[in-house]
Design a protein around this motif. Structure first.
Motif, mmCIF file in Angstrom:
data_model
loop_
_atom_site.group_PDB
_atom_site.id
_atom_site.type_symbol
_atom_site.label_atom_id
_atom_site.label_comp_id
_atom_site.label_asym_id
_atom_site.label_seq_id
_atom_site.Cartn_x
_atom_site.Cartn_y
_atom_site.Cartn_z
ATOM 1 N N TRP A 84 0.836 -1.210 0.000
ATOM 2 C CA TRP A 84 0.000 0.000 0.000
ATOM 3 C C TRP A 84 0.867 1.256 0.000
ATOM 4 N N ALA A 85 2.018 1.190 0.675
ATOM 5 C CA ALA A 85 2.926 2.340 0.701
ATOM 6 C C ALA A 85 3.766 2.421 -0.567
ATOM 7 N N GLN A 86 3.641 1.430 -1.445
ATOM 8 C CA GLN A 86 4.432 1.329 -2.679
ATOM 9 C C GLN A 86 5.918 1.478 -2.359
ATOM 10 N N ASP A 87 6.342 0.628 -1.434
ATOM 11 C CA ASP A 87 7.714 0.604 -0.944
ATOM 12 C C ASP A 87 8.616 -0.031 -2.005
ATOM 13 N N GLU A 88 9.497 0.764 -2.600
ATOM 14 C CA GLU A 88 10.344 0.268 -3.675
ATOM 15 C C GLU A 88 11.355 -0.765 -3.183
ATOM 16 N N SER A 89 11.841 -0.598 -1.952
ATOM 17 C CA SER A 89 12.789 -1.578 -1.428
ATOM 18 C C SER A 89 12.112 -2.923 -1.223
ATOM 19 N N ALA A 90 10.853 -2.925 -0.779
ATOM 20 C CA ALA A 90 10.112 -4.173 -0.632
ATOM 21 C C ALA A 90 9.863 -4.808 -1.995
ATOM 22 N N ALA A 91 9.564 -3.975 -3.002
ATOM 23 C CA ALA A 91 9.353 -4.496 -4.354
ATOM 24 C C ALA A 91 10.623 -5.150 -4.880
ATOM 25 N N GLU A 92 11.770 -4.555 -4.569
ATOM 26 C CA GLU A 92 13.038 -5.119 -5.019
ATOM 27 C C GLU A 92 13.292 -6.468 -4.359
ATOM 28 N N ARG A 93 13.019 -6.558 -3.045
ATOM 29 C CA ARG A 93 13.215 -7.835 -2.339
ATOM 30 C C ARG A 93 12.265 -8.905 -2.865
ATOM 31 N N ALA A 94 11.003 -8.534 -3.032
ATOM 32 C CA ALA A 94 10.009 -9.501 -3.475
ATOM 33 C C ALA A 94 10.258 -9.961 -4.897
ATOM 34 N N ALA A 95 10.898 -9.112 -5.699
ATOM 35 C CA ALA A 95 11.128 -9.438 -7.102
ATOM 36 C C ALA A 95 12.287 -10.410 -7.297
ATOM 37 N N LEU A 96 13.121 -10.607 -6.280
ATOM 38 C CA LEU A 96 14.248 -11.524 -6.409
ATOM 39 C C LEU A 96 13.784 -12.916 -6.799
ATOM 40 N N ARG A 97 12.604 -13.275 -6.365
ATOM 41 C CA ARG A 97 12.069 -14.607 -6.655
ATOM 42 C C ARG A 97 11.677 -14.772 -8.118
ATOM 43 N N TYR A 98 11.289 -13.678 -8.749
ATOM 44 C CA TYR A 98 10.742 -13.744 -10.102
ATOM 45 C C TYR A 98 11.659 -13.157 -11.168
ATOM 46 N N SER A 99 12.599 -12.321 -10.777
ATOM 47 C CA SER A 99 13.510 -11.643 -11.715
ATOM 48 C C SER A 99 12.765 -10.966 -12.859
ATOM 49 N N PRO A 100 11.793 -10.093 -12.561
ATOM 50 C CA PRO A 100 11.072 -9.425 -13.656
ATOM 51 C C PRO A 100 11.901 -8.309 -14.265
ATOM 52 N N ASP A 101 11.557 -7.941 -15.494
ATOM 53 C CA ASP A 101 12.150 -6.750 -16.100
ATOM 54 C C ASP A 101 11.566 -5.489 -15.484
ATOM 55 N N ALA A 102 10.293 -5.553 -15.101
ATOM 56 C CA ALA A 102 9.611 -4.394 -14.532
ATOM 57 C C ALA A 102 8.652 -4.869 -13.448
ATOM 58 N N THR A 103 8.383 -3.973 -12.512
ATOM 59 C CA THR A 103 7.410 -4.248 -11.452
ATOM 60 C C THR A 103 6.385 -3.119 -11.441
ATOM 61 N N LEU A 104 5.116 -3.484 -11.385
ATOM 62 C CA LEU A 104 4.033 -2.502 -11.286
ATOM 63 C C LEU A 104 3.290 -2.727 -9.981
ATOM 64 N N MET A 105 3.217 -1.682 -9.158
ATOM 65 C CA MET A 105 2.499 -1.740 -7.885
ATOM 66 C C MET A 105 1.275 -0.842 -7.993
ATOM 67 N N GLY A 106 0.116 -1.403 -7.677
ATOM 68 C CA GLY A 106 -1.116 -0.636 -7.772
ATOM 69 C C GLY A 106 -1.932 -0.712 -6.496
ATOM 70 N N ARG A 107 -2.460 0.411 -6.064
ATOM 71 C CA ARG A 107 -3.389 0.425 -4.928
ATOM 72 C C ARG A 107 -4.705 1.010 -5.415
ATOM 73 N N LEU A 108 -5.757 0.223 -5.323
ATOM 74 C CA LEU A 108 -7.079 0.560 -5.853
ATOM 75 C C LEU A 108 -7.996 0.921 -4.696
ATOM 76 N N LEU A 109 -8.574 2.106 -4.758
ATOM 77 C CA LEU A 109 -9.388 2.628 -3.663
ATOM 78 C C LEU A 109 -10.819 2.882 -4.134
ATOM 79 N N GLN A 110 -11.777 2.333 -3.403
ATOM 80 C CA GLN A 110 -13.192 2.599 -3.673
ATOM 81 C C GLN A 110 -13.582 3.865 -2.929
ATOM 82 N N ALA A 111 -13.751 4.966 -3.656
ATOM 83 C CA ALA A 111 -14.077 6.250 -3.031
ATOM 84 C C ALA A 111 -15.554 6.344 -2.673
ATOM 85 N N SER A 112 -16.399 5.712 -3.497
ATOM 86 C CA SER A 112 -17.835 5.671 -3.237
ATOM 87 C C SER A 112 -18.393 4.452 -3.956
#
Length: 365
Positions: A186-214
């Motif tokens: 939710w905080a779109q933590d880039e360091s966490a994305a880097e750690r989590a990506a070690l398992r998958y070795s992606p070329d790119a990572t996309l982080m999305g947080r979807l909010l229902q406003a109403s």
């Protein structure tokens, strides 16, 4: 979204989910950019021609990376002639709906792209790993998994096919939950994305947080991490699926802007870039590396300059900028950027990157 459009990526996801090993999410050569499926009311020639025009526009979106290419006046005049570019077609039926499968001629499309002065996005494209979190009025925040939101993931797979971008999702087992907790996502933590990506070795990572406003108003914040750079953007819409689709569409736009080859004269300079490859220890390595470099859409020629031991130097003539060339080279995971061999320093002068005194250095693994 009917099964025919989803079949390829669904099979990939099943392999990912049930495989013992996690496969790297790396750049892939997209082989079906020139194939589309259109719903048609009949097998008549008129309906086939109309479907061909629609299908050709979709193909041009994929190969140029421009989602609005259909508004190009030059392309509009070509669309009614779509059947001249069709390589083959067939019909299928599903749930009382008739579908026309069209295969367009890649070489003919490439010629038209060149003649119309359009950008060309090569079919070797970065694989993107997507992490999604949602905050709903009823249930609050959670990480989205495919089994919890199958319709959402289905439309994202369909969008990936439409734009010609390889998309993958984490399996969200205990390892993923530990490496990418909800708070970090939710905080779109880039360091966490880097750690989590070690398992998958992606070329790119996309982080999305979807909010229902109403009840019928959604918004989303996105962060695309790729090639040492981060791109933040947002989307809004009337449903969770709509904001997610717009997010993936914008991601495809950003990647296309980075990798599409522009026609000469559109922010391009024709020039030679010196590249040095080490680890070329056999004739097979030499042949494979040379063929790869000569086959790049960004490279018009690759001339061998020298061979010393396991090192070879080539002059690449390219019409794209140095950054775009390095981005394209980074998509081949047999090429590893190598900093060995410092640039020559003459009285404080550092030779420009890509020159004979300071070549782009890579190791061929």
């Amino acid at each position: 979204m009917h099964k025919l459009l989803r079949q390829g990526l669904v099979l990939q996801l099943l392999a990912l989910l049930f495989g013992v090993l996690i496969l790297p999410v790396q750049a892939r050569v997209i082989s079906d950019l020139y194939e589309v499926v259109e719903a048609v009311p009949s097998r008549g020639a008129t309906d086939r021609a109309a479907a061909g025009s629609r299908g050709l526009e979709r193909v041009f979106v994929r190969v140029t990376g421009d989602a609005s290419i259909g508004n190009n006046p030059n392309l509009k005049s070509l669309l009614p002639k779509a059947q001249q570019l069709v390589q083959g077609y067939r019909y299928t039926s599903e749930d009382n709906q008739l579908y026309l499968h069209l295969s367009f001629d890649p070489q003919a499309i490439s010629r038209q792209v060149h003649q119309l002065g359009l950008p060309m996005w090569p079919n070797n494209r970065p694989g993107t790993l997507i992490w999604l979190a949602v905050d709903t009025l009823k249930e609050g925040r959670s990480i989205l998994r495919e089994e919890d939101a199958p319709e959402l993931f289905s439309v994202l797979e369909a969008m990936a096919i439409e734009r010609g971008v390889p998309l993958d999702f984490p399996v969200m087992d205990l390892n993923d939950q530990r490496n990418m907790p909800l708070g970090s996502l939710w905080a779109q933590d880039e360091s966490a994305a880097e750690r989590a990506a070690l398992r998958y070795s992606p070329d790119a990572t996309l982080m999305g947080r979807l909010l229902q406003a109403s009840g019928r108003r959604w918004k989303a914040d996105w962060l695309l991490i790729h090639g040492g750079r981060s791109y933040a953007f947002d989307s809004s819409g009337g449903s969770m699926e709509e904001v997610a689709l717009r997010g993936v569409n914008q991601m495809a736009n950003l990647l296309a802007q980075r990798y599409a080859v522009r026609p000469e004269g559109q922010d391009a300079e024709q020039g030679a870039v010196i590249v040095e490859l080490s680890g070329v220890s056999s004739f097979a390595d030499y042949a494979e590396a040379s063929a790869y470099l000569r086959g790049l859409a960004q490279v018009s020629s690759a001339d061998l300059l020298s061979v010393e031991g396991d090192r070879m130097r080539l002059a690449l003539v390219t019409s794209v900028g140095l950054r775009n060339l390095r981005d394209a080279l980074a998509l081949n995971h047999k090429l590893r950027a190598n900093s060995d061999g410092d640039a020559i320093d003459l009285n404080g002068y550092r030779a420009p990157l890509g020159s004979a005194d300071n070549p782009l250095r890579y190791r061929w693994d």
